[in-house]
Design a protein around this motif. Structure first.
Motif, mmCIF file in Angstrom:
data_model
loop_
_atom_site.group_PDB
_atom_site.id
_atom_site.type_symbol
_atom_site.label_atom_id
_atom_site.label_comp_id
_atom_site.label_asym_id
_atom_site.label_seq_id
_atom_site.Cartn_x
_atom_site.Cartn_y
_atom_site.Cartn_z
ATOM 1 N N LEU A 24 0.758 -1.338 0.117
ATOM 2 C CA LEU A 24 -0.232 0.011 0.023
ATOM 3 C C LEU A 24 0.812 1.292 -0.047
ATOM 4 N N GLU A 25 1.715 1.297 0.744
ATOM 5 C CA GLU A 25 2.753 2.489 0.959
ATOM 6 C C GLU A 25 3.534 2.730 -0.508
ATOM 7 N N GLU A 27 2.811 1.618 -3.437
ATOM 8 C CA GLU A 27 1.944 2.012 -4.638
ATOM 9 C C GLU A 27 1.465 3.271 -4.716
ATOM 10 N N ASN A 28 1.378 3.743 -3.308
ATOM 11 C CA ASN A 28 0.718 5.217 -3.238
ATOM 12 C C ASN A 28 1.802 6.365 -2.579
ATOM 13 N N ILE A 79 -6.809 -1.406 1.837
ATOM 14 C CA ILE A 79 -6.883 -0.425 0.910
ATOM 15 C C ILE A 79 -6.519 1.051 1.729
ATOM 16 N N GLY A 80 -6.303 0.991 3.083
ATOM 17 C CA GLY A 80 -5.796 2.186 3.704
ATOM 18 C C GLY A 80 -5.566 2.146 5.064
ATOM 19 N N ASP A 102 -5.701 4.154 -0.365
ATOM 20 C CA ASP A 102 -5.300 3.717 -1.720
ATOM 21 C C ASP A 102 -5.885 4.742 -2.744
ATOM 22 N N GLU A 103 -5.207 5.366 -3.382
ATOM 23 C CA GLU A 103 -5.534 6.358 -4.685
ATOM 24 C C GLU A 103 -6.457 5.755 -5.504
ATOM 25 N N LYS A 104 -6.659 4.457 -5.976
ATOM 26 C CA LYS A 104 -7.537 3.995 -6.736
ATOM 27 C C LYS A 104 -8.685 3.435 -6.172
ATOM 28 N N HIS A 105 -8.810 3.631 -4.757
ATOM 29 C CA HIS A 105 -10.389 3.424 -4.020
ATOM 30 C C HIS A 105 -10.721 4.881 -3.620
#
Length: 181
Positions: A24-25, A27-28, A79-80, A102-105
């Motif tokens: 998560l960290e 990818e974002n 996701i966060g 997560d930006e995509k969510h």
């Protein structure tokens, strides 16, 4: 503690979540750095995420902070994160809210759900009186989420947080336990 919403659930992270947290960290990384203080490169290692989770468990046991993962009900995917930190007892009975998604969510209502679950946990189980959150004036999405979940803007803190080597203004938002307002 596991609190379940319509689309997501929140629960305390365990060492088994370390790889998902690292992913998560990573990818974002650039997305999160728009809103949060810079972290050193060694933060983005599995060992550091394990330490982070271990420290979070210790701080929870000491009633200092409560870090939770935000997971999708459908997939159990992380996701966060959402945290209550800087817990103060006695005459204050308050904490500081922090969160990343997560930006995509984004834009799907997941953070609104997560904040509502954490508010319930903070007021009903931790017996807090007040929760505060800070947000950059340019972070319109986060401002909307805080307002939707009952937080009120209490004013501007000038040059409050150093983000990417620049002192940034932040709005102070707060919510007070409804039975004590």
């Amino acid at each position: 503690m596991k609190k379940i919403g319509q689309h997501i659930y929140v629960r305390v992270l365990t060492e088994k979540d370390a790889q998902s947290l690292l992913t998560l960290e990573l990818e974002n990384r650039s997305y999160f750095q728009q809103f949060t203080p810079l972290v050193k490169d060694d933060f983005f290692t599995l060992s550091r995420q394990i330490e982070r989770i271990q420290r979070s468990v210790e701080r929870c046991a000491q009633d200092e902070a409560y870090m939770h993962g935000i997971f999708l009900n459908e997939t159990d995917g992380l996701i966060g994160t959402i945290s209550l930190s800087s817990v103060v007892r006695g005459p204050v009975e308050g904490a500081w809210l922090g969160y990343v998604l997560d930006e995509k969510h984004g834009g799907k209502g997941y953070m609104t759900e997560a904040i509502r679950l954490i508010i319930d946990y903070a007021f009903d189980e931790l017996h807090l009186h007040r929760i505060e959150a800070g947000v950059k004036p340019s972070n319109i999405g986060s401002i909307r989420v805080l307002e939707k979940t009952g937080f009120e803007n209490e004013g501007l803190n000038r040059k409050k947080v150093k983000i990417n080597d620049v002192w940034e203004d932040h709005y102070l938002f707060a919510i007070i336990h409804p039975d004590e307002s």
